[in-house]
Design a protein around this motif. Structure first.
Motif, PDB file in Angstrom:
ATOM      1  N   VAL A   1     -13.815  91.491  83.873  1.00 34.65           N
ATOM      2  CA  VAL A   1     -12.585  90.881  83.368  1.00 34.65           C
ATOM      3  C   VAL A   1     -12.998  89.600  82.651  1.00 34.65           C
ATOM      4  O   VAL A   1     -13.419  88.635  83.290  1.00 34.65           O
ATOM      5  N   THR A   2     -12.896  89.594  81.327  1.00 36.26           N
ATOM      6  CA  THR A   2     -13.220  88.356  80.612  1.00 36.26           C
ATOM      7  C   THR A   2     -11.945  87.510  80.509  1.00 36.26           C
ATOM      8  O   THR A   2     -10.839  88.047  80.461  1.00 36.26           O
ATOM      9  N   GLY A   3     -12.109  86.185  80.509  1.00 33.18           N
ATOM     10  CA  GLY A   3     -10.930  85.304  80.435  1.00 33.18           C
ATOM     11  C   GLY A   3     -10.115  85.306  81.720  1.00 33.18           C
ATOM     12  O   GLY A   3      -8.928  84.975  81.712  1.00 33.18           O
ATOM     13  N   GLY A   4     -10.762  85.625  82.839  1.00 32.62           N
ATOM     14  CA  GLY A   4     -10.055  85.740  84.121  1.00 32.62           C
ATOM     15  C   GLY A   4      -9.670  84.419  84.751  1.00 32.62           C
ATOM     16  O   GLY A   4      -8.998  84.396  85.781  1.00 32.62           O
TER      17      GLY A   4
ATOM     18  N   VAL B   1     -15.926  99.545  83.549  1.00 31.16           N
ATOM     19  CA  VAL B   1     -14.789  99.210  82.692  1.00 31.16           C
ATOM     20  C   VAL B   1     -14.888  97.748  82.267  1.00 31.16           C
ATOM     21  O   VAL B   1     -15.277  96.890  83.065  1.00 31.16           O
ATOM     22  N   VAL B   2     -14.535  97.493  81.006  1.00 28.89           N
ATOM     23  CA  VAL B   2     -14.462  96.119  80.495  1.00 28.89           C
ATOM     24  C   VAL B   2     -13.026  95.868  80.049  1.00 28.89           C
ATOM     25  O   VAL B   2     -12.467  96.673  79.299  1.00 28.89           O
ATOM     26  N   VAL B   3     -12.427  94.778  80.528  1.00 28.01           N
ATOM     27  CA  VAL B   3     -11.081  94.410  80.075  1.00 28.01           C
ATOM     28  C   VAL B   3     -11.189  93.022  79.456  1.00 28.01           C
ATOM     29  O   VAL B   3     -11.487  92.045  80.142  1.00 28.01           O
ATOM     30  N   ASN B   4     -10.968  92.957  78.148  1.00 27.39           N
ATOM     31  CA  ASN B   4     -11.190  91.686  77.442  1.00 27.39           C
ATOM     32  C   ASN B   4      -9.896  90.894  77.247  1.00 27.39           C
ATOM     33  O   ASN B   4      -9.131  91.138  76.315  1.00 27.39           O
ATOM     34  N   PHE B   5      -9.704  89.899  78.131  1.00 27.74           N
ATOM     35  CA  PHE B   5      -8.584  88.956  77.994  1.00 27.74           C
ATOM     36  C   PHE B   5      -9.032  87.696  77.267  1.00 27.74           C
ATOM     37  O   PHE B   5      -8.191  86.931  76.796  1.00 27.74           O
ATOM     38  N   ALA B   6     -10.344  87.412  77.264  1.00 29.69           N
ATOM     39  CA  ALA B   6     -10.819  86.110  76.773  1.00 29.69           C
ATOM     40  C   ALA B   6     -10.408  85.907  75.327  1.00 29.69           C
ATOM     41  O   ALA B   6     -10.661  86.757  74.467  1.00 29.69           O
ATOM     42  N   ALA B   7      -9.759  84.792  75.088  1.00 28.82           N
ATOM     43  CA  ALA B   7      -9.315  84.497  73.719  1.00 28.82           C
ATOM     44  C   ALA B   7      -8.836  83.064  73.649  1.00 28.82           C
ATOM     45  O   ALA B   7      -8.512  82.456  74.661  1.00 28.82           O
TER      46      ALA B   7
END
Ligand code: NAD
Ligand code: DAU
Length: 339
Positions: A5-8, A77-83
């Protein structure tokens, strides 16, 4: 499953971490977050005590860090929230939006391709569709609505979406994309409309409403967004885009008045200020596809959600007071003083 989870450490990413740890205690979650101004380790305090959760500080645009992490962890799994997520900041300084939102996404896509994740999910926004007029309440954004962006933020998110779809078509990378409407709920950074208005009202400060306050947003409680993403990564079709939103359109001024009412404060705090440049008029999602394919519907009504949110900000004053006492003050002055 092992999920990156990026941007977690941000608003929605953190809510997603908590949702997943509770819903799928068998899964391992690794959070990669650069801890920019919007990232906050205090938000992840409870998760950090869970042995199924790991935090790594790092920039998604830093290829060496990302590759090392993917090689070591072998994510399913990759979930990209980082922004970079705030439209107003993108108007002041677009460049970091391109670096993080576009180049950062590309680095993650490359790593997913190289190290073989079974699913790459890109968290996108309804803002990629531009806006709708106020006098056409019959119009909604569907997944077929052309991309037509307004701000440097939405342009960068649209670029990331196109890149994600290009990696599907060109390299067969198993991707999905979700485009959600405005979220609200716990841990929402107080630069955004709802938490900013709650914090200002509690401090008896003016509530800066842009323009005439007629712009419409389609508000969704953050947990409903998290549940939708969970459904997509487990059952969504590869290569597909899913819109997420709950037919909950509200004019900004009505949201602000409701917050004042919930807090027992007077409307004299409302101050109309110069409008946002290029301000989108109305967002409205048609969620038919995710409803038909994955059975998703929002579960939290706005009445309940806004009460819960106001209560959360009352019960967690230290969390947001720590934020607004720091560098946030400089941002606030630059954005609002003399506006
Ligand atoms: P946020 O600004 O609250 O959090 C962003 C997080 O990303 C922070 O923890 C920050 O430290 C981290 N981050 C920023 N740059 C990074 C980098 N280069 N490397 C690693 N981490 C980095 O954002 P949010 O509101 O939680 O939004 C999350 C995602 O959801 C974004 O992609 C946004 O575009 C999308 N989205 C948001 C909304 C909304 O209403 N907030 C609606 C639809 C989609
Ligand atoms: O639609 C999804 C998007 O929602 C996400 O992609 C973005 O990351 C997220 O920030 C949000 O964008 P908005 O620009 O809609 O949200 P924001 O909270 O900044 O503003 C909501 C509305 O309120 C918008 O019409 C501008 C207005 N506004 C905002 C602020 C901060 C004000 O009138 N006064 C304010 O001080």
């Amino acid at each position: 499953m092992k999920i990156l989870v990026t941007g977690g450490a941000g608003f929605i990413g953190a809510n997603f971490v908590y949702y997943m740890l509770e819903k799928h205690p068998e899964d391992d979650i690794v959070c990669l977050d650069a801890l920019t101004y919007a990232g906050n380790l205090e938000t992840l305090e409870k998760a950090l005590k869970n042995s199924k959760f790991k935090f790594v500080r790092g920039d998604i645009a830093d290829r060496a860090t990302v590759n090392e992490l993917f090689a070591a962890e072998k994510f399913d799994v990759v979930v990209n929230f980082a922004a970079e997520s705030h439209v107003d900041r993108s108007i002041l300084n677009p460049e970091i939006f391109l670096v993080t939102n576009v180049l950062g996404t590309q680095v993650l896509l490359d790593a997913a391709k190289e190290y073989g994740a079974a699913r790459y999910h890109q968290v996108s926004t309804d803002e990629v569709y531009g806006d709708l007029p106020l006098d056409r309440p019959d119009l909604f954004f569907t997944e077929e609505t052309p991309i037509h962006t307004s701000s440097p933020y939405s342009a960068s998110k649209a670029a990331a979406d196109l890149l994600t779809l290009a990696y599907y078509r060109t390299y067969n990378l198993p991707v999905t994309i979700s485009r959600c409407s405005n979220n609200y709920g716990p841990y929402h950074f107080p630069e955004k409309l709802i938490p900013l208005m709650i914090a200002n009202a509690l401090n008896d400060k003016p509530l800066p409403v842009y323009g005439e306050g007629k712009n419409v947003r389609d508000w969704l409680y953050v947990t409903d967004h998290c549940r939708a993403i969970d459904l997509i990564i487990r059952g969504g079709k590869v290569g597909e885009v899913y819109n997420i939103g709950g037919h909950n359109e509200k004019a900004n001024i009505d949201v602000v008045k409701l917050i004042l009412k919930e807090l027992g404060k007077g409307e004299e705090l409302i101050t109309y200020v110069t409008d946002r440049k290029g301000h989108d008029m109305r967002y409205a999602i048609d969620p038919t596809k995710i409803h038909n394919e994955l059975g998703w519907l929002p579960e939290t009504s706005f009445d309940t959600g806004i009460k819960q949110t106001v209560k959360w900000y009352l019960d967690n004053r230290t969390w947001w007071e720590n934020i607004i006492s720091g560098e946030y003050m400089d941002y606030y002055k630059k954005m609002y003083e003399g506006r």
